[in-house]
Enzyme design. Structure first.
Site, short mmCIF file in Angstrom:
data_model
loop_
_atom_site.label_atom_id
_atom_site.label_comp_id
_atom_site.label_asym_id
_atom_site.label_seq_id
_atom_site.Cartn_x
_atom_site.Cartn_y
_atom_site.Cartn_z
N LYS A 50 0.83 -1.22 0.00
CA LYS A 50 0.00 0.00 0.00
C LYS A 50 0.85 1.26 0.00
O LYS A 50 0.63 2.18 -0.77
CB LYS A 50 -0.91 -0.01 1.23
N HIS A 437 12.74 25.68 12.55
CA HIS A 437 12.21 26.55 11.51
C HIS A 437 13.04 26.43 10.24
O HIS A 437 14.27 26.29 10.32
CB HIS A 437 12.29 27.99 12.03
N GLU A 442 6.76 22.96 13.22
CA GLU A 442 6.94 24.02 14.22
C GLU A 442 5.60 24.63 14.63
O GLU A 442 5.49 25.21 15.71
CB GLU A 442 7.90 25.11 13.71
C1 LIG Z 1 -4.86 -2.71 3.07
C2 LIG Z 1 -4.25 -2.74 4.45
C3 LIG Z 1 -3.39 -1.74 4.83
C4 LIG Z 1 -2.79 -1.76 6.09
N1 LIG Z 1 -1.96 -0.75 6.43
C5 LIG Z 1 -1.37 -0.74 7.63
C6 LIG Z 1 -0.45 0.28 7.99
O1 LIG Z 1 -0.19 1.21 7.21
N2 LIG Z 1 0.14 0.22 9.21
C7 LIG Z 1 -0.13 -0.80 10.09
O2 LIG Z 1 0.47 -0.81 11.17
N3 LIG Z 1 -1.00 -1.76 9.79
C8 LIG Z 1 -1.62 -1.76 8.58
N4 LIG Z 1 -2.49 -2.77 8.27
C9 LIG Z 1 -2.82 -3.79 9.27
C10 LIG Z 1 -1.73 -4.85 9.37
O3 LIG Z 1 -1.55 -5.44 8.12
C11 LIG Z 1 -2.13 -5.87 10.42
O4 LIG Z 1 -2.41 -5.23 11.63
C12 LIG Z 1 -1.02 -6.90 10.66
O5 LIG Z 1 -0.67 -7.55 9.48
C13 LIG Z 1 -1.49 -7.91 11.72
O6 LIG Z 1 -0.51 -8.89 11.90
P1 LIG Z 1 -0.95 -10.34 12.40
O7 LIG Z 1 0.30 -11.09 12.62
O8 LIG Z 1 -1.93 -10.24 13.49
O9 LIG Z 1 -1.75 -10.99 11.17
P2 LIG Z 1 -1.41 -11.09 9.60
O10 LIG Z 1 -0.25 -10.25 9.21
O11 LIG Z 1 -2.70 -10.89 8.93
O12 LIG Z 1 -0.93 -12.60 9.47
C14 LIG Z 1 -1.79 -13.66 9.63
C15 LIG Z 1 -1.34 -14.79 8.73
O13 LIG Z 1 -2.03 -15.97 9.10
C16 LIG Z 1 -2.32 -16.69 7.92
N5 LIG Z 1 -3.39 -17.64 8.26
C17 LIG Z 1 -4.67 -17.35 8.57
N6 LIG Z 1 -5.34 -18.47 8.89
C18 LIG Z 1 -4.45 -19.50 8.77
C19 LIG Z 1 -4.54 -20.92 8.97
N7 LIG Z 1 -5.67 -21.49 9.38
N8 LIG Z 1 -3.44 -21.67 8.74
C20 LIG Z 1 -2.26 -21.08 8.34
N9 LIG Z 1 -2.15 -19.77 8.14
C21 LIG Z 1 -3.22 -18.98 8.36
C22 LIG Z 1 -2.67 -15.65 6.92
O14 LIG Z 1 -2.54 -16.10 5.59
C23 LIG Z 1 -1.67 -14.54 7.27
O15 LIG Z 1 -0.50 -14.65 6.49
C24 LIG Z 1 -3.10 -2.81 7.00
C25 LIG Z 1 -3.97 -3.82 6.62
C26 LIG Z 1 -4.54 -3.79 5.36
C27 LIG Z 1 -5.48 -4.88 4.97
#
Ligand SMILES: Cc1cc2nc3c(=O)[nH]c(=O)nc-3n(C[C@H](O)[C@H](O)[C@H](O)COP(=O)(O)OP(=O)(O)OC[C@H]3O[C@@H](n4cnc5c(N)ncnc54)[C@H](O)[C@@H]3O)c2cc1C
Length: 456
Positions: A50, A437, A442
């Protein structure tokens, strides 16, 4: 040994990868399963790609601003496949680094879906193998919420598909009013699409400070994104090769892409959590305590699947704290207060702490410092975009409660402002720091910006 692994992590995203690595480096036998691509939402189809698209979109404004600075810009054109493929190449590179780092830390990675058989057993979907583990960590994140049952839903896409579009759309209809909707509106509009947001609420960005919401509404419209509030989609049809969306007002909108950005839901469906007795809340999020432990002793959950603060740095901190608590014998609760966040819209937002409305609900008297101005950079360019800055202060103690900025570089500024809010500094201490500045930042340092304008 009693179990195949000490820890089995489901989901190799921001939180899962960090937890797996730290636990393994502390000596635990760790496995992780990932059903899509290692790196998770942030790296593969969230923050990282993004932000690259946002960078790409910024060039149209720079090109428009350039003549005021004496530049003659020739005919400029944009090529979507170039940007899309360059972004994907970088995403693949980063995913590779995550994979390598897991291996280097000694973590066994299974690239397939996993679910729970019971509180100590995980099953891999493709191979059918089952593994036991002393502890299981749910780190499955969230996924886009879609309006199931909407006629023609299959013609719409979510943010997942937006990164991979075959053809760049001339027209985009975005459904939703949260940060993902606004960011994609910025991206598509900046890259040249005619962009329209349809949102059921009366304003964008629910939960953000009210002044920011109003500011972003004005700036989005001024920038050329069409906003249709208090409206929803009732159907999508394919009519002679293009999409026709019908709004709740009865209006038909012809478009090339309908992008649903109406929120995300914790990814718990089909995980078998009920078999293990893990309690979920009404949104489907895993309920955990401050050490990320679920209602079942051996099952923990971190990141978006717990629906606490759905941001990458929070998931990483959750994962690290979990591993420190269990495997480094350092009990570490995660403090989710004063988490800074950004919206990469036009202008971008950086925000930390309490909104004015939330502060007024929790404190007897609140002082508000607010300023709105056209930044220096926009003057020669003739660019009308304005910056808004707002500081919320507890009138009694003088402590900073919140800082909210909509303007160029706001996310960069707010990371540092967050230190002051988190540290509980007072407005007096903030003001005693010398201004720098000439910068936009600022303006935050003025002793009295336009207030205190009100207290309740
Ligand atoms: C469009 C978009 C923009 C974003 N922009 C920002 C940003 O600018 N800044 C920010 O801080 N956050 C942003 N986020 C949020 C951020 O991506 C999430 O908060 C973060 O990725 C959460 O991490 P996580 O480890 O909880 O889960 P995720 O990163 O979602 O990882 C979970 C993983 O588990 C896997 N999974 C799910 N179920 C299973 C299963 N049963 N078996 C095996 N694997 C599985 C998935 O495929 C995924 O890879 C954005 C999200 C989106 C959608």
């Amino acid at each position: 040994m009693k179990y195949d692994y000490d820890l089995f992590v489901i989901g190799a995203g921001s939180g899962g990868v960090r937890a797996a690595r730290i636990a393994s480096l502390a000596g635990a036998r760790v496995a992780v399963a990932e059903e899509y691509r290692i790196g998770g939402t942030c790296v593969i189809r969230g923050c990282v790609p993004k932000k690259f698209l946002v960078y790409g979109a910024e060039f149209s404004q720079m090109l428009a601003d350039a003549p005021g600075y004496g530049w003659t810009v020739g005919a400029a054109s944009f090529d979507w496949p170039t940007l899309r493929d360059n972004v994907q190449r970088e995403v693949t590179r980063l995913s590779g680094i995550y994979t390598t780092n897991l291996a280097k830390a000694g973590v066994t990675a299974f690239e397939e879906r996993a679910d729970l058989v019971d509180a100590h057993t995980v099953r891999l979907a493709k191979s059918g193998s089952e593994f036991t583990a002393e502890r299981i960590l749910i780190a499955t994140g969230g996924r886009p919420y879609l309006p199931e049952g909407l006629p023609g839903l299959q013609f719409g896409i979510s943010s997942n598909e937006a990164f991979l579009l075959e053809k760049f759309p001339e027209r985009v209809l975005i459904v939703g009013g949260g940060y993902v909707a606004l960011e994609f509106a910025n991206i598509f509009h900046g890259l040249g699409s005619k962009t329209r947001i349809v949102h059921r609420g009366d304003k964008l960005l629910r939960g953000f400070d009210e002044d920011l919401r109003v500011h972003m509404h004005i700036e989005a419209e001024r920038g050329g994104t069409q906003l249709t509030m208090k409206s929803t989609l009732t159907q999508i049809e394919r009519v002679s090769g293009e999409l026709r969306a019908t709004l709740s007002t009865g209006e038909h909108v012809d478009t090339d892409v309908v992008l649903f950005a109406i929120g995300r839901e914790p990814h718990t469906a089909g995980l078998g959590l009920e078999r293990a007795g893990v309690k979920l809340d009404e949104a489907g999020a895993v309920i955990v305590n401050e050490f990320s432990q679920s209602s079942v002793e051996s099952v923990y959950a971190i990141g978006d699947v717990t629906n606490r603060f759905n941001l990458t740095p929070v998931a990483i901190r959750d994962g690290h704290a979990f591993a420190d608590t269990i495997y480094n014998q350092r009990p570490t609760p995660v403090d989710h207060s004063s988490v800074p966040s950004a919206v990469f819209g036009r202008p971008p937002i950086g925000t930390v702490g309490l909104s004015e409305a939330d502060a007024r609900r929790s404190f007897d008297a609140v002082d508000i410092y607010r300023t709105s101005f056209r930044p220096m950079r926009n003057m020669l360019a003739g660019n009308p975009e304005r910056t808004l800055m707002k500081i919320v202060v507890d009138a009694k103690s003088g402590k900073l409660l919140g800082v909210h900025i909509a303007g160029e570089d706001a996310p960069e500024m707010i990371q540092l402002a967050a230190v002051a809010v988190k540290a509980g500094l007072t407005k007096q201490q903030w003001d005693s720091t010398m201004a720098l500045h000439p910068t936009a930042a600022e303006e935050l340092m003025r002793e009295k910006v336009s207030g205190p304008s009100s207290s309740a």
